[in-house]
Scaffold this motif. Structure first.
Motif, PDB file in Angstrom:
ATOM      1  N   UNK A  29       0.838  -1.193   0.000  1.00 59.00           N
ATOM      2  CA  UNK A  29       0.000   0.000   0.000  1.00 59.00           C
ATOM      3  C   UNK A  29       0.876   1.247   0.000  1.00 59.00           C
ATOM      4  N   UNK A  30       0.634   2.121  -0.975  1.00 63.52           N
ATOM      5  CA  UNK A  30       1.431   3.346  -1.084  1.00 63.52           C
ATOM      6  C   UNK A  30       1.259   4.237   0.139  1.00 63.52           C
ATOM      7  N   UNK A  31       0.151   4.070   0.861  1.00 63.23           N
ATOM      8  CA  UNK A  31      -0.120   4.904   2.031  1.00 63.23           C
ATOM      9  C   UNK A  31       0.732   4.522   3.237  1.00 63.23           C
ATOM     10  N   UNK A  32       1.402   3.352   3.177  1.00 65.10           N
ATOM     11  CA  UNK A  32       2.191   2.912   4.329  1.00 65.10           C
ATOM     12  C   UNK A  32       3.262   1.930   3.869  1.00 65.10           C
ATOM     13  N   UNK A  95      12.558   0.134  -1.861  1.00 65.30           N
ATOM     14  CA  UNK A  95      12.311  -0.714  -3.039  1.00 65.30           C
ATOM     15  C   UNK A  95      11.005  -0.326  -3.742  1.00 65.30           C
ATOM     16  N   UNK A  96      10.677   0.963  -3.746  1.00 68.19           N
ATOM     17  CA  UNK A  96       9.454   1.402  -4.409  1.00 68.19           C
ATOM     18  C   UNK A  96       9.563   1.218  -5.918  1.00 68.19           C
ATOM     19  N   UNK A 147       5.780  11.846  -9.595  1.00 62.38           N
ATOM     20  CA  UNK A 147       5.393  10.500 -10.004  1.00 62.38           C
ATOM     21  C   UNK A 147       4.853   9.624  -8.907  1.00 62.38           C
ATOM     22  N   UNK A 148       4.820  10.109  -7.682  1.00 60.65           N
ATOM     23  CA  UNK A 148       4.325   9.299  -6.574  1.00 60.65           C
ATOM     24  C   UNK A 148       2.837   8.993  -6.739  1.00 60.65           C
ATOM     25  N   UNK A 149       2.415   7.856  -6.169  1.00 56.66           N
ATOM     26  CA  UNK A 149       1.034   7.419  -6.333  1.00 56.66           C
ATOM     27  C   UNK A 149       0.069   8.083  -5.363  1.00 56.66           C
ATOM     28  N   UNK A 150       0.588   8.652  -4.274  1.00 55.86           N
ATOM     29  CA  UNK A 150      -0.278   9.320  -3.323  1.00 55.86           C
ATOM     30  C   UNK A 150       0.530  10.363  -2.565  1.00 55.86           C
ATOM     31  N   UNK A 151      -0.151  11.141  -1.752  1.00 53.58           N
ATOM     32  CA  UNK A 151       0.510  12.191  -0.969  1.00 53.58           C
ATOM     33  C   UNK A 151       1.361  11.587   0.147  1.00 53.58           C
ATOM     34  N   UNK A 152       2.240  12.414   0.719  1.00 54.86           N
ATOM     35  CA  UNK A 152       3.042  12.014   1.863  1.00 54.86           C
ATOM     36  C   UNK A 152       3.017  13.125   2.902  1.00 54.86           C
ATOM     37  N   UNK A 153       3.027  12.744   4.177  1.00 58.31           N
ATOM     38  CA  UNK A 153       3.039  13.709   5.274  1.00 58.31           C
ATOM     39  C   UNK A 153       4.447  13.824   5.836  1.00 58.31           C
ATOM     40  N   UNK A 154       5.099  14.960   5.561  1.00 55.87           N
ATOM     41  CA  UNK A 154       6.433  15.197   6.098  1.00 55.87           C
ATOM     42  C   UNK A 154       6.313  15.495   7.587  1.00 55.87           C
TER      43      UNK A 154
END
Length: 212
Positions: A29-32, A95-96, A147-154
């Motif tokens: 899961x891209x979210x985690x 390894x994304x 190109x990321x599949x979802x957002x990220x929280x810095x």
């Protein structure tokens, strides 16, 4: 048909002598990036229950990663015709977008492998700028997610391992954001400095350079 097949079935059809396991699915899961799910099945034709012993991941760099923690925990018994989804805690952030082989070992039986491509997540530090003409008490860091599949929280930034004060920030897909960080860096002149960025989802980025 049944009467006819009865004469051949004893010699041509038989149940396996050992239990085996099938990997039905593997989900990242891209979210985690801290875990993945693997669903295992003990087929109905297996002669007995099977004990799931270990889960490993083989990556393209030739490394074999042992999953040390799962939910439910291992070893775990699986009866014929039953399936079970295991939450395997292993950080795949390095390894994304790559093919990985998930390997399952069982006790006294046949294991299984499953090839899967992880979601592509691209947290990068585009630039770090120590500019003495601007200030020796702050510097800037530009972070991108192209190109990321979802957002990220810095959630965290560090300079040479020490925390730099930064407010939590949501970096959207295909976004670029420049942060101005308060830090007295004059004592780092001429030295190598490493900036790291961490996210709530488990992805990290690092950039090293010589301070002017």
């Amino acid at each position: 048909y049944i009467w006819t097949m009865g004469g051949y079935a004893p010699s041509e059809f038989h149940r396996p002598s050992h239990a085996n396991v099938t990997i039905e699915s593997v989900d990242f899961y891209a979210e985690n990036a801290t875990f993945f799910n693997v669903t295992l099945l003990n087929p109905s034709y297996s002669p007995s229950a099977i004990a799931i012993e270990q889960i490993l991941v083989a990556t393209n760099d030739g490394l074999l990663h042992k999953v040390t923690n799962t939910l439910p925990s291992l070893p775990s018994e699986l009866a014929p015709s039953n399936s079970q989804t295991f939450k395997a805690y292993w950080n795949w952030a390095d390894y994304t977008g790559q093919s990985v082989n998930v390997i399952v070992f069982v006790i006294d039986g046949s294991g299984a492998t499953f090839l899967k491509i992880t979601p592509f997540m691209n947290l990068t530090i585009a630039s770090v700028n120590f500019d003495p003409s601007v200030s020796a008490t702050n510097f800037t860091v530009t972070v991108q997610s192209m190109g990321s599949q979802t957002f990220m929280n810095i959630t965290r930034m560090t300079l040479n391992g020490e925390d730099v004060d930064v407010s939590p920030y949501t970096l959207n897909v295909n976004a670029s954001e420049t942060f101005t960080l308060n830090w007295e860096w004059s004592d780092l002149q001429g030295e190598d400095a490493t900036v790291s960025v961490e996210t709530l989802q488990g992805f990290t980025a690092h950039k090293s350079q010589i301070v002017p």
